[in-house]
Design a protein around this motif. Structure first.
Motif, PDB file in Angstrom:
ATOM      1  N   GLY A 190       0.801  -1.219   0.000  1.00 39.70           N
ATOM      2  CA  GLY A 190       0.000   0.000   0.000  1.00 39.70           C
ATOM      3  C   GLY A 190       0.830   1.264   0.000  1.00 39.70           C
ATOM      4  O   GLY A 190       0.360   2.322   0.454  1.00 39.70           O
ATOM      5  N   LEU A 191       2.047   1.197  -0.511  1.00 39.94           N
ATOM      6  CA  LEU A 191       2.956   2.338  -0.494  1.00 39.94           C
ATOM      7  C   LEU A 191       3.123   2.982  -1.868  1.00 39.94           C
ATOM      8  O   LEU A 191       3.898   3.937  -2.014  1.00 39.94           O
ATOM      9  N   ALA A 192       2.419   2.469  -2.865  1.00 40.04           N
ATOM     10  CA  ALA A 192       2.573   3.007  -4.214  1.00 40.04           C
ATOM     11  C   ALA A 192       2.002   4.416  -4.302  1.00 40.04           C
ATOM     12  O   ALA A 192       1.010   4.753  -3.648  1.00 40.04           O
ATOM     13  N   GLU A 193       2.626   5.232  -5.126  1.00 39.21           N
ATOM     14  CA  GLU A 193       2.157   6.601  -5.302  1.00 39.21           C
ATOM     15  C   GLU A 193       0.803   6.602  -6.020  1.00 39.21           C
ATOM     16  O   GLU A 193       0.465   5.642  -6.713  1.00 39.21           O
ATOM     17  N   PRO A 194       0.013   7.651  -5.850  1.00 40.90           N
ATOM     18  CA  PRO A 194      -1.292   7.720  -6.522  1.00 40.90           C
ATOM     19  C   PRO A 194      -1.144   7.552  -8.036  1.00 40.90           C
ATOM     20  O   PRO A 194      -0.257   8.131  -8.652  1.00 40.90           O
ATOM     21  N   GLY A 195      -2.013   6.746  -8.603  1.00 36.58           N
ATOM     22  CA  GLY A 195      -1.987   6.526 -10.047  1.00 36.58           C
ATOM     23  C   GLY A 195      -1.009   5.477 -10.508  1.00 36.58           C
ATOM     24  O   GLY A 195      -0.899   5.195 -11.709  1.00 36.58           O
ATOM     25  N   ALA A 196      -0.276   4.871  -9.570  1.00 39.52           N
ATOM     26  CA  ALA A 196       0.692   3.839  -9.952  1.00 39.52           C
ATOM     27  C   ALA A 196      -0.026   2.626 -10.541  1.00 39.52           C
ATOM     28  O   ALA A 196      -1.094   2.241 -10.076  1.00 39.52           O
ATOM     29  N   SER A 197       0.562   2.042 -11.551  1.00 42.17           N
ATOM     30  CA  SER A 197      -0.020   0.856 -12.181  1.00 42.17           C
ATOM     31  C   SER A 197       1.075   0.119 -12.925  1.00 42.17           C
ATOM     32  O   SER A 197       2.156   0.665 -13.195  1.00 42.17           O
ATOM     33  N   TRP A 198       0.788  -1.107 -13.280  1.00 39.26           N
ATOM     34  CA  TRP A 198       1.747  -1.875 -14.063  1.00 39.26           C
ATOM     35  C   TRP A 198       1.912  -1.273 -15.459  1.00 39.26           C
ATOM     36  O   TRP A 198       2.993  -1.337 -16.033  1.00 39.26           O
TER      37      TRP A 198
END
Length: 220
Positions: A190-198
């Motif tokens: 749950g530490l990914a920046e907003p909008g992060a995706s593969w």
């Protein structure tokens, strides 16, 4: 007598379910703790197996277990990659073949959902000398990867001398493997920046790989 030392073929029914549970548990534990820090007993317990010899019975050895997990994912990636290879056709554009190399990996990771462990597990495998050799030898027999590497070679023929390409290929492997592992970790925790995706990760990696593979050469 049943040979329990190297059972690599899937079983049916309950046996197949047990194998799947063991592979799932092993992948998670190996990803979180490393290959050498996880025992067969721990894997069996995490897979809900009361028998301490369940892992040995179904896979025989840690090497066979690791290869089976990697082969399972490799098969899925290979199906996706072949679609990209067919789309690339006879292209001489480096970016098209970088997509064939990269996008199947990120698409497969995306399909695994959150949390997943395969990218981090793959890092553990690829940094273990023995396991890496076993896995690489098998992956290079896949038609989709062979065709991709041939396409990359054609594109780089007039750009990068043959003696330079192996080192760049190694850099590209590290870039893909470790970037995917870090993306998986941040998403799982749950530490990914907003909008992060593969997909965004793939976009950034694609640009980086094109630049890396075709970069100017420093002459001494």
């Amino acid at each position: 007598m049943v040979n329990r030392t190297n059972r690599t073929q899937p079983l049916s029914g309950r046996g197949a379910g047990t194998r799947e549970a063991i592979m799932t548990a092993a992948e998670r534990l190996y990803a979180e703790h490393g290959l050498s820090n996880v025992s067969n007993r721990q894997i069996g317990e995490a897979a809900g197996q009361g028998n301490n010899t369940a892992v040995s019975y179904h896979f025989g050895s840690r090497a066979t277990l690791v290869r089976t997990i990697m082969a399972k994912h490799g098969t899925h990636v290979g199906v996706i990659r072949m679609r990209y290879v067919k789309a690339a056709g006879d292209s001489t554009e480096l970016r098209d073949w970088v997509r064939c190399l990269l996008r199947p990996v990120t698409e497969h990771h995306a399909a695994l959902g959150v949390p997943s462990w395969h990218a981090r597990f793959a890092v553990q495998v690829m940094t273990d000398p023995l396991m890496r050799t076993l896995v690489e030898d098998e992956s290079l027999t896949r038609d989709s990867l062979c065709l991709t590497l041939q396409g990359l070679g054609r594109c780089l023929y007039d750009i990068v001398p043959p003696e330079i390409r192996p080192a760049r290929a190694e850099m590209a492997r590290h870039l893909i493997t470790h970037t995917c592992a870090e993306r998986e970790r941040t998403m799982a925790e749950g530490l990914a920046e907003p909008g992060a995706s593969w997909e965004r990760t793939a976009d950034a990696l694609e640009d980086a790989l094109v630049g890396l593979l075709a970069a100017p050469i420093t002459r001494h």
